[in-house]
Enzyme design. Structure first.
Site, mmCIF file in Angstrom:
data_model
loop_
_atom_site.group_PDB
_atom_site.id
_atom_site.type_symbol
_atom_site.label_atom_id
_atom_site.label_comp_id
_atom_site.label_asym_id
_atom_site.label_seq_id
_atom_site.Cartn_x
_atom_site.Cartn_y
_atom_site.Cartn_z
ATOM 1 N N GLY A 33 -11.765 -30.545 24.090
ATOM 2 C CA GLY A 33 -11.359 -30.719 24.801
ATOM 3 C C GLY A 33 -9.754 -30.602 24.009
ATOM 4 N N GLU A 67 -17.552 -26.198 21.745
ATOM 5 C CA GLU A 67 -19.253 -25.932 23.122
ATOM 6 C C GLU A 67 -20.054 -25.789 23.283
ATOM 7 O OE1 GLU A 67 -15.701 -26.366 23.140
ATOM 8 O OE2 GLU A 67 -14.540 -27.367 24.820
#
Ligand SMILES: NC(=O)c1ccc[n+]([C@@H]2O[C@H](COP(=O)([O-])OP(=O)(O)OC[C@H]3O[C@@H](n4cnc5c(N)ncnc54)[C@H](O)[C@@H]3O)[C@@H](O)[C@H]2O)c1
Length: 707
Positions: A112, A137
């Protein structure tokens, strides 16, 4: 106190400083996202603010990613989906704003964190090895759900973006500049001021983001048929690597393809939906659980302070000794003592080549390589060990030799020097039997190759003192290792649970299984290599030796070792090292694939080969490994299921998406697991009798991980 400080400057630039008051890294929790939204609202409304700079107050990270504790708590896909949609809405406003925003990146920008930077209009990075950018991720069973699957390929091109998203590949500052991921580099000090100047430059038009020049090969691959080809290849390689066991890389491909086929809005939408499913799913929980465990294991065990280690001595400059030296040079000068000059020369070559690889990857400078290499002292003399604070022995696996080198060391070093053995299976107490100071003797069991393998099994014998444990552990953590502390005993933890696993593979071969089928069955279960290949890699001689040591110890539980390995060894089969094992290998330096060696079947009971149920084969091995892990927990060899899972995954390749043997048993449920063990025990014998602790858990309905 909030996590974002806003300073509005008279020149119209608002500096948003991310500074998480609760920890060393900036993370994007739902609260921080909410706060970020309020800050953006204010900035958009304020006519005095003309441009923005995003910067971090933390010394080594910009934003390290999302809040994993929050992700672990999500059970309902809708909650994950909503979090992603809120992130999109916020970052879309940043990207679409008429007020230019500059990201000033002087440390980690991951997940993020990188997606926030991607939404900015300009990215400035410090020219510093601390700068690492990536979308990891996938390693947590997730996908970039803040617009990464749409924005990254458009910025750096699909061929560069796919590996970053599908394997979690990270890039450093210079590479990021080259590929167009950042717009400019600056010196690490003063990045905020440079970013402010850049923001003002974007405002008055003196700085324009120039689109990266794309080579013709990339333009070709970015055409619709080129993309189709890339997607097809990527899918094929994902399936070959994951055997379809990990849903996240395929979901990532789905998002990228949707974004290209139907436009960014559709890509974002797909990100949110698929993220919701992944974050609520079991694979992501297992992978995040492991990640959190490794983070916890970096913290001190207790209040015992470690003693400083100003000099490390390594005994034996062979394969393991060289690796141990290589990972220690940043921490202390390292003396390597070997009796063989040839081994010492090999050690120097291996350490230098490892350091040079790090120069190539941008992790260290040439100057740093030379500085580190100058800290390596190679010697044949014992005298050089005198000032060591920690001695790690990696001589041949021979009890008498290990006792002898310990006695030699004890005659030289002060009483506060810790002595560690890198033995794979010899009990530490027997190595220390005649030690003057058994309280400073312990095991530091590294895995090969040492620079690559993250695990260290720290073995504590009955007489080992807490200060020695704290010292060795702190040193290993600084080497970058994930350390599990286990009790002494035959095979400690990892070798002990590996041994019945490999023995079961040999028994299956004796029952008529084909070696390729057995290897492939375990890979389908999620192991990175099959057990037969693993036996060849470890060495049939080593396997035979371990079986000889451990077999008798657990024979009363029906875990006596097959005598096939010693037989194979006597017949000249050693495995990969001499090119002849269960498989036949092309001569050293020659290319080619390994081939099954049908000759060995003659030494494996001579029964005809027959097809066997692949799932059943895999479960026999995995369940046996898990049962032994439960015994280790019950006997106190392990202090927690967490340590057992970390050890099995990072040391032995237990399928990471299953989270480790304890999580695997939890997923089955103790009752179901006990039923399976009992059925196997009826078919194949007493070795499958479930561990008493598991039987108790089946009765009480308890789990290894509650909640
Ligand atoms: N190879 C692996 O995968 C692995 C993994 C974990 C642990 N281990 C353990 O690590 C130890 C070393 O294994 P390796 O694979 O590096 O072996 P290796 O044969 O590559 O190296 C052993 C070195 O010890 C040296 N040596 C012998 N006697 C010595 C002495 N008295 N003083 C100083 N040096 C001496 C030898 O010259 C040789 O260079 C063994 O105990 C092994 O069980 C190995």
């Amino acid at each position: 106190m909030g996590a974002i400080r806003v300073t509005k400057r008279p020149d119209g630039v608002a500096v948003l400083t991310f500074d998480n008051p609760k920890g060393k890294v900036n993370i994007l929790s739902p609260e921080v996202v909410e706060e970020f939204r309020a800050v953006i609202d204010d900035i958009e409304r304020d006519p005095g603010v003309k441009a923005c700079v995003l910067v971090s107050a933390k010394p080594d990270n910009f934003i390290a990613g999302a809040d994993l504790k929050f992700f672990l708590s999500i059970r309902d896909p809708v909650v994950g989906e909503r979090f992603s949609r809120e992130g999109h809405a916020l970052l879309d406003r940043v990207a679409g704003s008429s007020k230019p925003t500059v990201a000033a990146i002087a440390g980690l920008a991951l997940g993020g964190g990188l997606e926030v930077a991607l939404a900015c209009h300009y990215r400035l990075a410090a020219d510093d090895p601390k700068v690492v950018l990536g979308l990891p991720e996938v390693q947590l069973g997730l996908l970039p759900a803040g617009g990464g699957t749409v924005r990254l390929p458009r910025l750096v091109g699909l061929p560069a973006a796919l590996p970053m998203m599908l394997t979690g590949r990270r890039v450093r500052a210079r590479k990021a500049l080259k590929m167009g991921l950042v717009d400019a580099l600056t010196s690490p000090g003063g990045i905020e001021e440079t970013a402010i100047r850049a923001a003002l430059g974007l405002l008055d038009g003196s700085i324009r983001r120039s689109a990266r020049k794309r080579p013709w090969t990339e333009r070709l691959l970015e055409s619709p048929p080129g993309r189709l080809l890339l997607f097809r290849q990527a899918r094929k390689s994902v399936l070959a690597k994951t055997r379809g066991l990990y849903p996240s890389p395929l979901s990532i491909l789905d998002c990228v393809q949707t974004g290209y086929a139907k436009g960014p809005a559709a890509g974002y939408d797909r990100e949110s939906v698929l993220f919701g499913q992944l974050v609520a799913g079991p694979e992501c929980k297992a992978l995040i659980g492991l990640f959190e465990a490794t983070t916890e294991l970096k913290k001190p065990l207790d209040a015992t302070p470690p003693r400083p280690v100003e000099r490390l001595a390594v005994l034996g400059g062979g394969f393991m000794g060289s690796g141990i030296a290589a990972v220690s040079l940043e921490l202390a000068p390292v003396v390597v003592r070997d009796l063989s000059q040839k081994a010492l020369e090999g050690c120097a070559r291996s350490v230098y080549s490892g350091l040079s690889k790090r120069v190539q990857s941008g992790a260290i400078s040439r100057f740093e390589r030379d500085r580190l290499f100058s800290r390596l002292h190679l010697t044949q003399e014992a005298e050089a060990l005198r000032r060591a604070g920690l001695v790690i022995e990696a001589v041949f696996e021979d009890l008498d030799l290990k006792r002898k080198v310990l006695a030699e060391v004890e005659a030289l070093v002060p009483a506060e020097c810790v002595f560690a053995s890198n033995t794979s299976a010899l009990p530490i107490a027997s190595i220390a039997e005649k030690a003057l100071h058994p309280e400073r003797v312990l095991g530091m069991h590294y895995f090969s190759p040492v620079p690559k393998m993250p695990l260290l099994e720290l073995v504590v014998a009955e007489k080992t003192a807490p200060w020695a444990v704290a010292t060795a552990r702190a040193f290993a953590v600084k080497q970058g290792k994930t350390v599990i502390v286990v009790e002494d005993g035959p095979g400690f933890y990892t070798t002990r649970i590996l041994s019945p696993f490999l023995n079961e593979a040999v028994l299956l071969l004796e029952e008529g299984a084909r070696m390729e089928a057995l290897d492939s069955a375990l890979k389908d279960f999620g192991y990175p290599v099959g057990p037969v290949t693993l036996l060849d890699e470890v060495g049939i001689d080593v396997g035979a030796h371990v079986a000889k040591e451990l077999g008798p110890v657990y024979a009363h539980r029906g875990l006596g070792a097959s005598d096939a390995l010693p037989r194979l060894f006597e017949a000249g089969y050693q495995g990969r090292k001499n090119g002849r094992g269960f498989y036949l290998y092309p001569p050293r330096g020659k290319r080619g694939k390994k081939r099954p060696n049908a000759e060995v079947y003659g030494l494996l009971g001579g029964v005809p080969r027959r097809p066997m149920d692949r799932k059943a084969m895999a479960e026999r091995l995995a369940l046996l490994m898990a049962n032994e892990a439960v015994h280790c927990l019950q006997e106190g060899v392990l202090s927690s299921p967490r340590d057992g899972d970390v050890g099995a995954v990072f040391g032995l390749g237990f399928p990471p998406f299953r989270g480790g043997p304890f999580r695997y048993l939890d997923a089955l449920g103790a009752r179901q697991a006990v039923n399976q063990y009992e059925a196997l025990a009826k078919l194949h014998g007493q070795r499958f009798t479930p561990a008493p602790l598991l039987v108790e858990m089946a009765k009480s309905g308890k789990k290894f991980y509650e909640g």
